[in-house]
Write an enzyme that holds these catalytic residues in place. Sequence first.
Site, PDB file in Angstrom:
ATOM      1  N   ARG A 123       0.803  -1.237   0.000  1.00 52.91           N
ATOM      2  CA  ARG A 123       0.000   0.000   0.000  1.00 52.91           C
ATOM      3  C   ARG A 123       0.831   1.280   0.000  1.00 52.91           C
ATOM      4  NH1 ARG A 123      -3.104  -2.937   3.670  1.00 52.91           N
ATOM      5  NH2 ARG A 123      -4.902  -3.881   2.645  1.00 52.91           N
ATOM      6  N   LYS A 145       3.166  11.886 -10.287  1.00 54.11           N
ATOM      7  CA  LYS A 145       2.356  10.968 -11.092  1.00 54.11           C
ATOM      8  C   LYS A 145       3.165   9.716 -11.401  1.00 54.11           C
ATOM      9  CE  LYS A 145      -0.168  14.225 -13.981  1.00 54.11           C
ATOM     10  NZ  LYS A 145      -0.474  14.377 -15.430  1.00 54.11           N
ATOM     11  N   GLU A 187      10.149  19.871 -23.636  1.00 50.98           N
ATOM     12  CA  GLU A 187       9.345  20.229 -22.455  1.00 50.98           C
ATOM     13  C   GLU A 187       9.830  21.559 -21.852  1.00 50.98           C
ATOM     14  OE1 GLU A 187       6.646  18.482 -21.716  1.00 50.98           O
ATOM     15  OE2 GLU A 187       7.024  16.459 -22.487  1.00 50.98           O
ATOM     16  N   LYS A 229       7.733  23.984 -13.225  1.00 51.93           N
ATOM     17  CA  LYS A 229       6.860  22.829 -13.008  1.00 51.93           C
ATOM     18  C   LYS A 229       6.432  22.754 -11.546  1.00 51.93           C
ATOM     19  CE  LYS A 229       5.389  18.286 -13.659  1.00 51.93           C
ATOM     20  NZ  LYS A 229       5.407  17.011 -14.330  1.00 51.93           N
ATOM     21  N   GLU A 239      -4.303  18.136 -10.429  1.00 49.97           N
ATOM     22  CA  GLU A 239      -4.631  18.475 -11.808  1.00 49.97           C
ATOM     23  C   GLU A 239      -6.078  18.899 -12.023  1.00 49.97           C
ATOM     24  OE1 GLU A 239      -3.933  15.555 -15.014  1.00 49.97           O
ATOM     25  OE2 GLU A 239      -2.434  16.967 -15.702  1.00 49.97           O
ATOM     26  N   ARG A 243      -2.888  23.171 -13.087  1.00 49.18           N
ATOM     27  CA  ARG A 243      -1.917  22.176 -13.540  1.00 49.18           C
ATOM     28  C   ARG A 243      -2.135  21.774 -15.000  1.00 49.18           C
ATOM     29  NH1 ARG A 243       0.453  17.107 -10.012  1.00 49.18           N
ATOM     30  NH2 ARG A 243       1.608  16.180 -11.710  1.00 49.18           N
ATOM     31  N   ASN A 247      -0.275  20.732 -19.928  1.00 47.44           N
ATOM     32  CA  ASN A 247      -0.673  19.910 -21.076  1.00 47.44           C
ATOM     33  C   ASN A 247      -0.605  20.652 -22.407  1.00 47.44           C
ATOM     34  OD1 ASN A 247      -1.128  17.667 -19.510  1.00 47.44           O
ATOM     35  ND2 ASN A 247      -3.306  18.093 -19.217  1.00 47.44           N
ATOM     36  N   HIS A 250       0.076  18.953 -25.688  1.00 49.33           N
ATOM     37  CA  HIS A 250      -0.048  17.526 -25.420  1.00 49.33           C
ATOM     38  C   HIS A 250      -1.342  16.895 -25.928  1.00 49.33           C
ATOM     39  CE1 HIS A 250       3.570  18.055 -23.124  1.00 49.33           C
ATOM     40  NE2 HIS A 250       3.582  16.787 -22.742  1.00 49.33           N
ATOM     41  N   HIS A 254      -0.426  14.001 -28.063  1.00 50.43           N
ATOM     42  CA  HIS A 254      -0.783  12.613 -27.759  1.00 50.43           C
ATOM     43  C   HIS A 254      -1.468  11.948 -28.945  1.00 50.43           C
ATOM     44  CE1 HIS A 254      -0.570  13.143 -23.116  1.00 50.43           C
ATOM     45  NE2 HIS A 254       0.530  12.586 -23.580  1.00 50.43           N
ATOM     46  N   HIS A 266       7.877  10.982 -27.641  1.00 49.52           N
ATOM     47  CA  HIS A 266       7.056  11.968 -26.946  1.00 49.52           C
ATOM     48  C   HIS A 266       7.495  13.422 -27.229  1.00 49.52           C
ATOM     49  CE1 HIS A 266       4.354  13.436 -23.857  1.00 49.52           C
ATOM     50  NE2 HIS A 266       5.362  14.126 -23.333  1.00 49.52           N
TER      51      HIS A 266
HETATM   52  N1  LIG Z   1       5.018  11.173 -14.562  1.00 51.83           N
HETATM   53  C1  LIG Z   1       5.031  12.275 -15.298  1.00 51.83           C
HETATM   54  O1  LIG Z   1       4.609  13.350 -14.856  1.00 51.83           O
HETATM   55  C2  LIG Z   1       5.593  12.223 -16.680  1.00 51.83           C
HETATM   56  C3  LIG Z   1       5.827  13.412 -17.370  1.00 51.83           C
HETATM   57  C4  LIG Z   1       6.396  13.337 -18.648  1.00 51.83           C
HETATM   58  C5  LIG Z   1       6.697  12.117 -19.207  1.00 51.83           C
HETATM   59  N2  LIG Z   1       6.441  10.974 -18.505  1.00 51.83           N
HETATM   60  C6  LIG Z   1       6.776   9.670 -19.092  1.00 51.83           C
HETATM   61  O2  LIG Z   1       8.192   9.613 -19.291  1.00 51.83           O
HETATM   62  C7  LIG Z   1       8.466   8.684 -20.332  1.00 51.83           C
HETATM   63  C8  LIG Z   1       9.507   9.267 -21.245  1.00 51.83           C
HETATM   64  O3  LIG Z   1      10.654   9.567 -20.499  1.00 51.83           O
HETATM   65  P1  LIG Z   1      12.116   9.491 -21.122  1.00 51.83           P
HETATM   66  O4  LIG Z   1      12.149  10.228 -22.395  1.00 51.83           O
HETATM   67  O5  LIG Z   1      13.052   9.869 -20.047  1.00 51.83           O
HETATM   68  O6  LIG Z   1      12.208   7.948 -21.528  1.00 51.83           O
HETATM   69  P2  LIG Z   1      13.109   6.749 -21.035  1.00 51.83           P
HETATM   70  O7  LIG Z   1      13.023   6.568 -19.576  1.00 51.83           O
HETATM   71  O8  LIG Z   1      12.741   5.575 -21.852  1.00 51.83           O
HETATM   72  O9  LIG Z   1      14.580   7.206 -21.415  1.00 51.83           O
HETATM   73  C9  LIG Z   1      14.923   7.365 -22.775  1.00 51.83           C
HETATM   74  C10 LIG Z   1      16.141   6.508 -23.145  1.00 51.83           C
HETATM   75  O10 LIG Z   1      17.305   7.095 -22.574  1.00 51.83           O
HETATM   76  C11 LIG Z   1      18.086   6.109 -21.898  1.00 51.83           C
HETATM   77  N3  LIG Z   1      18.759   6.824 -20.817  1.00 51.83           N
HETATM   78  C12 LIG Z   1      18.219   7.306 -19.684  1.00 51.83           C
HETATM   79  N4  LIG Z   1      19.129   8.004 -18.998  1.00 51.83           N
HETATM   80  C13 LIG Z   1      20.279   7.956 -19.697  1.00 51.83           C
HETATM   81  C14 LIG Z   1      21.565   8.525 -19.512  1.00 51.83           C
HETATM   82  N5  LIG Z   1      21.850   9.312 -18.454  1.00 51.83           N
HETATM   83  N6  LIG Z   1      22.513   8.278 -20.447  1.00 51.83           N
HETATM   84  C15 LIG Z   1      22.213   7.529 -21.537  1.00 51.83           C
HETATM   85  N7  LIG Z   1      21.017   6.984 -21.780  1.00 51.83           N
HETATM   86  C16 LIG Z   1      20.056   7.205 -20.866  1.00 51.83           C
HETATM   87  C17 LIG Z   1      17.071   5.091 -21.465  1.00 51.83           C
HETATM   88  O11 LIG Z   1      17.668   3.840 -21.256  1.00 51.83           O
HETATM   89  C18 LIG Z   1      16.088   5.079 -22.618  1.00 51.83           C
HETATM   90  O12 LIG Z   1      16.553   4.234 -23.628  1.00 51.83           O
HETATM   91  C19 LIG Z   1       7.146   8.394 -21.002  1.00 51.83           C
HETATM   92  O13 LIG Z   1       6.696   7.115 -20.620  1.00 51.83           O
HETATM   93  C20 LIG Z   1       6.201   9.453 -20.458  1.00 51.83           C
HETATM   94  O14 LIG Z   1       4.857   9.024 -20.398  1.00 51.83           O
HETATM   95  C21 LIG Z   1       5.907  11.010 -17.267  1.00 51.83           C
HETATM   96 ZN   LIG Z   2       5.274  15.765 -22.017  1.00 49.71          ZN
END
Ligand SMILES: NC(=O)c1ccc[n+]([C@@H]2O[C@H](COP(=O)([O-])OP(=O)(O)OC[C@H]3O[C@@H](n4cnc5c(N)ncnc54)[C@H](O)[C@@H]3O)[C@@H](O)[C@H]2O)c1
Ligand SMILES: [Zn+2]
Length: 373
Positions: A123, A145, A187, A229, A239, A243, A247, A250, A254, A266
Amino acid sequence: VTDVRVEAGGRDHGYSVRIESGLRRRLGEVVSAVAPARRWAVIADDTVAGLHGEDALGALARAQVDATLLTFAAGEASKSRKEWTRLTDELLARGFNRDCGVIALGGGVTGDLAGFVAATFMRGIPVVQVPTTLLAMIDASVGGKTGVNAPAGKNLVGAFHAPVVVVVDPEYTQTLPRAIRAQGLAEAIKHGVIRDASYLDGLEDETDSLLSGDVASTQRVVRRSIEIKASVVSADERESGVRKILNFGHTLGHGVEAASEYAIPHGHAVSIGMVAEARMGESLGVTEAGTANHVRRVVEQFGLPTDASSVLDPSRVAAAIRSDKKGEQGVPHWVPVAKIGTAGALDGRLTLPLSEADALRALFGGGEPTRPA
Ligand SMILES: NC(=O)c1ccc[n+]([C@@H]2O[C@H](COP(=O)([O-])OP(=O)(O)OC[C@H]3O[C@@H](n4cnc5c(N)ncnc54)[C@H](O)[C@@H]3O)[C@@H](O)[C@H]2O)c1
Ligand SMILES: [Zn+2]
């Protein structure tokens, strides 16, 4: 160290986002200061584990923090209930209990997946977010999130689970490929467009150093984006209101992302979405003229795409927008900007219902808007 405070609503606690070059070497101290005497699971994808896993375990060991590394295959496909199940079962098999915690070391995929494991394990156990991509630093790791994807769409299963602390070391971005850096900077551009025109100018001035991973420029951007942020999130943890401005870009983004079956990353989808939403705002009279060109100029300067028309079929984008589950009363909404630096329509409304025809026109071109502003 720069310390940005995030106020959380509901049952969640507020937390600090600590930003400093080299902070990863003091991970153990930071972790034991916020949640002492715990056993930790460091969850990382295999790429990040290979690059930075040993270092993180070393930093934890130096502070006598007990930690175990668990990995999963890098990529969005791992943000699944299957991987959530596997990691949860692994924690159980290794005897983790409610006195344990999770350290999410990686990009947004890791933050969302490991954060959701922590949110649901017994939990809810503490999670420390240690973002390693620019996107995760300035966006995903702040806000609480967490979640995974479902066949019906992205992020449809999840929970709010605020981290106990976010450890941001901009030097992690040094090992990022340039293209992934650029995706994260989409972003940052968004933050400028919705909240801070002079920040957007700064991004334009420092494009080259940011893309090449210059630590000082990266640190400045990470700090300012996190401030933006954090201020938006603190004002509205769940949200319900302000907040939503995060978006911007987005709703159409999306649609583009989903229509490409996530082949378009993304950051690229958001870039296309920001330009299209600014364009849509101008044609509806809710956005100051010239805004879309300004957004397009900055996005292009970062080598990010501005146009989906060469790669996507409009009918697939339309279908993806229609099936978006995040509307209000079943109607998809989008966030206009009045002008650079100010989210919300010129008349002050924060969101507007989306007309599919307007969306397709903004993305793919063609005639006049079908309805008045
Ligand atoms: N929770 C939230 O508020 C929120 C907000 C925006 C995006 N997201 C989510 O985040 C995800 C996208 O994030 P992302 O772009 O970081 O993707 P990711 O975590 O897949 O990272 C992108 C790539 O970079 C590599 N990588 C990570 N750090 C590295 C480093 N320091 N050196 C070399 N390679 C590295 C990873 O292995 C991966 O292949 C999506 O799933 C999206 O929905 C969540
Ligand atoms: Zn985004």
